[in-house]
Design an enzyme around this catalytic site. Structure first.
Site, short mmCIF file in Angstrom:
data_model
loop_
_atom_site.label_atom_id
_atom_site.label_comp_id
_atom_site.label_asym_id
_atom_site.label_seq_id
_atom_site.Cartn_x
_atom_site.Cartn_y
_atom_site.Cartn_z
N SER A 1 0.86 -1.19 0.00
CA SER A 1 0.00 0.00 0.00
C SER A 1 0.89 1.24 0.00
O SER A 1 1.98 1.22 0.56
CB SER A 1 -0.88 0.00 1.25
OG SER A 1 -1.78 1.08 1.23
N LYS B 1 -4.00 -7.57 2.83
CA LYS B 1 -4.05 -6.38 1.96
C LYS B 1 -5.45 -6.26 1.35
O LYS B 1 -6.00 -5.16 1.24
CB LYS B 1 -2.99 -6.48 0.87
CG LYS B 1 -3.04 -5.38 -0.19
CD LYS B 1 -2.89 -4.01 0.40
CE LYS B 1 -2.66 -2.94 -0.64
NZ LYS B 1 -3.60 -2.92 -1.76
N HIS C 1 -7.67 -4.97 4.00
CA HIS C 1 -7.36 -3.54 4.14
C HIS C 1 -8.16 -2.74 3.10
O HIS C 1 -8.79 -1.73 3.43
CB HIS C 1 -5.85 -3.31 3.94
CG HIS C 1 -5.47 -1.89 3.67
ND1 HIS C 1 -5.57 -1.31 2.41
CD2 HIS C 1 -5.00 -0.91 4.49
CE1 HIS C 1 -5.17 -0.05 2.48
NE2 HIS C 1 -4.82 0.21 3.72
N ASN C 2 -8.17 -3.22 1.88
CA ASN C 2 -8.90 -2.49 0.85
C ASN C 2 -10.40 -2.56 1.08
O ASN C 2 -11.12 -1.59 0.81
CB ASN C 2 -8.56 -3.03 -0.54
CG ASN C 2 -7.20 -2.56 -1.01
OD1 ASN C 2 -6.27 -2.45 -0.21
ND2 ASN C 2 -7.06 -2.29 -2.30
N GLU D 1 -11.10 -0.02 3.55
CA GLU D 1 -10.96 1.26 2.83
C GLU D 1 -12.25 1.60 2.06
O GLU D 1 -12.71 2.74 2.07
CB GLU D 1 -9.77 1.12 1.89
CG GLU D 1 -9.49 2.26 0.95
CD GLU D 1 -8.51 1.79 -0.14
OE1 GLU D 1 -7.46 1.18 0.21
OE2 GLU D 1 -8.78 2.02 -1.32
#
Lengths: 306, 306, 306, 306
Positions: free
Chosen positions: C112, C164, C167-168, C171
């Site tokens: 990221s 990850k 995480h997105n 987000e």
């Protein structure tokens, strides 16, 4: 006509029975010898006159893969296999290709009807080539309900299970709709006649439906559902519907909410809500309790202004 | 029996007609003199024999408030007012109290049936005291559909409109369910017979329902709904359902998603998604275009790894 | 240390630059000869001293599959491959197995940082064996931001891309949260200073965050986002997050709503809402217009009581 | 400057302290005599030099209504009242009108900062007339955090509480986002270092934020939140945000999902899911158990094809 059926459990057995009542010659195979007419798949194939038609009615996934693979070994070019189980539509395309390479036709058939199907008929949704659908029509005609509805040739291979999957997705959201409405009505202190209300809706309303009739059967036995826990499994179709939606970039908020409500119903405690509780405690000093879990903001004269 | 009806539009007019066919004596008042049997509310009251019953069938909100307030001035103790409009259940409690102080009874009655009600009957959901419900039963019996369903005395004052409101909330989610299923099926390239699929579902499936029948009427005229824009108004009931859910701390994810889908359907552009697009542009350098709005991540050899 | 990098686009090029500034020896390969240090993968391998480390930074999917497969052919036992692209975590497990059979190590690394990474460092999330992570630590140390955060060895092969991906997903929901808040504030007629409000929130609030800072950068240029269309692409990670949720039976209502909002933002018209509009028209006689799409219930004195 | 403060609980007391440290003269009143500087509201008013400013910091709802009403009786034209509590923005408009009729100014002020505010300052969001805001600026300057952010004059009366309400709605969805991400990661068997992953995200990621920092404080104490139950209260602001959305026809799917997740977290059993379980039992013969609640589809050779 002649039909082989593989899998004589609740669904397959009833379908075989309905077909026999309709005058067809059914040869059934099941791994349980008490249910089976023949001792092996090979024997099933021998008992049928080519070009044969074999209906597979076994659990989706590996059992269906294995059965179709073995049928590819024992059947001949010109025969047709129908997968009447709850297979994922993406598997149909693989199965169709595998059989097609040997000249064996393939149809996928989504079946609805459950325990009521033997008497009332089964709704059938079929995917595959026109030619193969035409060959099997005598079978479909007998299995389907009387009247003009209950059968569709929905499209190419996979289309039958695809639309059956979507049917179940719609069903999830309809069941959730009744559940949510029931919960809100039960939460009201001005509505005192809850089961009577749902019963009254069976005529003259916009929401009258078979599911509402079933709900009233359930409420007749247990007017406030005290005997039932709010715990619901989900079948593969609900998950596949959401995955197909994501693959096709189609928003399905109500159907997905219905699937998630089932997931949540099976949790003892929600890890996500542990985080929310922990965060509230961190920034606002909101009380957190492990045993009771209750948040007791206390008798502070000022509001928790965060 | 004798009934005054105030409001002779599509709904009120048809209900008056069904009552007359059923042998009742109906005196109607409408502000439109072409529809009205009498020249004023006062005249309506004079024409009825005490103890009177007056059915209010005017738009919810101010028109209903005003009508009920005026009825409180012209009616007498012992009379009964029925609010058959789409009032918010919280207003019923106020109206009931206002009339009750003058000895006038009050019933709230949610009515379902739309344009089909004149012939098929109206589903009725009533809130109020047993005594008042009993007095009006001859009217309810005539308005409701034949058979054992279609009428309920749901509870205290407000309960009729409360359950009618929830009925509509359920209806929102059922309509959304069919919409979502349709959209996913249309997005598939293996399903080629979409309207045929929905038509087939009318028998033997779990989702068979009046709404499905209506959907098939719509698809019969316009098989892929090319003539209709995806734009849907919402009535008060959908909003009130969500607000009641929030007030009662009841989670209604599917019904709320259905309401929000209607809100979104009326937007030319989504301010929320402007923010999302702006943020993607800020952190990832994702292209944003005002005219076309397209995000063109370009042919970069590396992924937009954010 | 020595590192080969494959893929020198925006991300890969900046990472190579940051590594060189940090004292590492980087040999880069790109299919674009203007960016590439070497003419072929074989040459890249020759230029590195065994045991080698090669970082793959090409688009997820087929390009990454192909690159890793070819590296399996040209590398030797004892070498290590790092996939720093946006691969699906399920692919990592396949890649790890394929390379592992040849004695080649594999790490998956979610990255990221976007356009800000060259100067500020990249957040790195790594999956794989301790031994391989240890070997690559000098590279990770240079790529990550200064300070104690920004790097994690999250777990087994696939864990880096899994976290990850999540995480997105987080987000997505955070961006949606700001979008929804913005839309509601813009809809209010009592709030007159919208961009000033968001700017003020950068200090002292619970929602202060890097995304809020970026939002304020966007609002500084375009206070009401008039120049931006509410149209948002979605990357693979958002879809994979929802699919992983369905696979793990984890309810993700807010993240899924955020993904669906993006899907909807790209539709000219909603097929689902066409169904809703068609149904409203069928049962209630609500007007439907093709050109304007407006529902005009008309001036009827009575409410559309359905 | 001189300020009266009513309500000296956790929030009001800390704010009085911060103002005194900033050189202001604060006269505090609390119904608890141990906290109060004066014996009555009248005495508070006497102790202040006209034109006075009085800050109300008592619980929203009736306590605030009563306090503002009494201030309308004891204050004079030219004085100003600030409501710094968590009032509903619709109440502000009523309070402003009531005081305005007596020539008393009114400001509504949303306050964020919680237990951290005394040291770090409070984020302030103010609604009302420019003239009144200007008068109170010395107070706002001392309460707010240092630096250029943390204060906004958002708009007309009600705007301060409106944007504070939306701030909290955004906060709900951000907390839910972290919760959902945490739950999905915990459900994965390839991620073995969960708290380390969240800690690493504090630098270099898109989701870095104060809430993430707080989450890491919580995980530092209790790495898998074993000590906390997934049970979360909701404050008025979350409900008001959804109600405002419904009133303004703004879709807020993620924020609403977050509110509903809290509602669900407090249920022992879900009535909606009882209906779903009952329906599944009706149509599919799926087992329902009251004690265990488990659905045991059994070892049937055929799938539950409904």
């Amino acid at each position: 006509m002649e039909l082989g059926i593989i899998g004589l459990g609740r669904m397959g057995g009833n379908m075989a029975e309905r077909l026999r009542r309709g005058g067809h010659t059914v040869v059934g195979y099941d791994r349980n010898p008490d249910l089976s007419d023949v001792g092996s798949l090979e024997e099933l194939v021998e008992r049928l006159t080519p070009p044969r038609a074999v209906w597979v009615m076994v659990p989706a996934g590996q059992p269906t893969h294995d059965t179709i693979h073995r049928l590819g070994e024992v059947l001949q070019s010109g025969d047709i296999v129908v997968d009447g189980g709850n297979s994922h539509y993406v598997d149909d395309q693989r199965h169709g290709t595998e059989l097609g390479e040997k000249g064996i036709g393939f149809l996928d058939c989504g079946v609805s009807g459950g325990v009521w199907g033997l008497e009332n008929g089964y709704a059938l949704m079929v995917g595959g080539d026109d030619e193969h659908v035409k060959r099997l029509m005598p079978i479909f005609e007998t299995l389907k309900p009387e009247g003009e509805y209950g059968f569709v040739h929905a499209g190419r291979i996979g289309a039958g299970h695809f639309v059956k999957m979507v049917h179940n997705g719609i069903e999830y959201a309809m069941m959730q709709a009744f559940g949510e409405g029931y919960e809100l009505i039960e939460a009201s202190d001005i509505v005192t006649n809850v089961p009577e209300t749902f019963r009254s809706w069976q005529e003259g309303t916009v929401i009258r439906s078979w599911l509402l009739d079933l709900m009233n059967r359930a409420l007749a036995d247990d007017p406030h559902l005290d005997e039932i826990r709010g715990y619901a499994q989900d079948s593969g179709e609900g998950r596949w519907t959401v995955q197909a939606a994501v693959d096709h970039a189609v928003p399905l908020p109500a159907i997905t909410a219905s699937l998630y409500a089932r997931f949540a119903s099976r949790q003892q405690d929600s890890p996500a809500m542990k985080v929310v509780a922990a965060l509230r405690n961190q920034f606002g000093g909101h009380a957190v309790e492990s045993a009771k879990g209750a948040d007791s903001p206390g008798a502070d004269v000022t509001p928790p202004a965060v």
